[in-house]
Design a protein around this motif. Structure first.
Motif: not given
Length: 206
Positions: A149-153
């Motif tokens: 899961r991408v939490l921050r880009a």
């Protein structure tokens, strides 16, 4: 006309990702990989089970996906035939893999502290995605598919369409690995050590 040659490798090409994880001793591991795809806010990563990265994902459950640009091919190739696992499988030694403790230093990469996860980001990469593992599933006897899961880009501002939250595809030139060769802007930018190690034809840039 199509022919049926019986392809040995089905490696049609995805962006090169420098994936950073945390080793058992707390140090950072860094590995290039190019079996990744995204859907919504998640990504699927294909990893060989003998890699230190796969072990770190199983144990620690965090990573940063650092997307390399085409001008980073030389740096990425410097760490291509390395592993963070000191116990190298015989077949990997035959391919030419060597153990390297600090792959950030070998590649000339700069550690950048992450906001929400422990593994560091790679400062030189224009796109950095902090992620947490959702689950890992056996892909076959030698590989695992990890859903993260991408939490921050983190995106370089010059790649963002002004006034939006979208990447300007005209400015983003990712490093692509196709059949173990590096491509950028649609052209072969350099031969890859990986191709030689995997006993594949080594192509010279045209």
């Amino acid at each position: 006309m199509h022919i049926v040659p019986g392809l040995k490798v089905l490696y049609f090409g995805t962006p090169v990702v420098l994936i950073s994880t945390v080793n058992p001793d707390g140090s950072a591991n860094l590995a290039p990989m190019s079996s990744a795809w995204w859907l919504g806010e998640s990504a699927m990563l294909g990893m060989g089970n003998s890699s230190q990265t796969a072990a770190n994902l199983q144990r620690h459950g965090e990573c940063v996906l650092n997307l390399a640009s085409s001008d980073m091919a030389d740096a990425v190739d410097r760490i291509a035939m390395t592993t963070g696992n000191p116990e190298i499988k015989p077949y990997r030694r035959t391919q030419g893999y060597v153990h390297v403790k600090d792959k950030f230093a070998l590649g000339g990469f700069t550690r950048q502290q992450s906001d929400l996860v422990e593994p560091p980001r790679v400062k030189e990469c224009p796109i950095q995605l902090e992620c947490r593992v959702v689950e890992g599933r056996a892909f076959d006897e030698s590989a695992t598919g990890f859903q993260v899961r991408v939490l921050r880009a983190h995106i370089e501002d010059e790649l963002v369409v002004p006034g939006t939250h979208y990447v300007d595809a005209r400015r983003w030139d990712p490093l692509i690995m196709k059949f173990c060769e590096f491509f950028g802007g649609g052209v072969n930018v350099r031969p890859s050590r990986l191709a030689e190690g995997w006993q594949m034809p080594v192509l010279q840039p045209q």
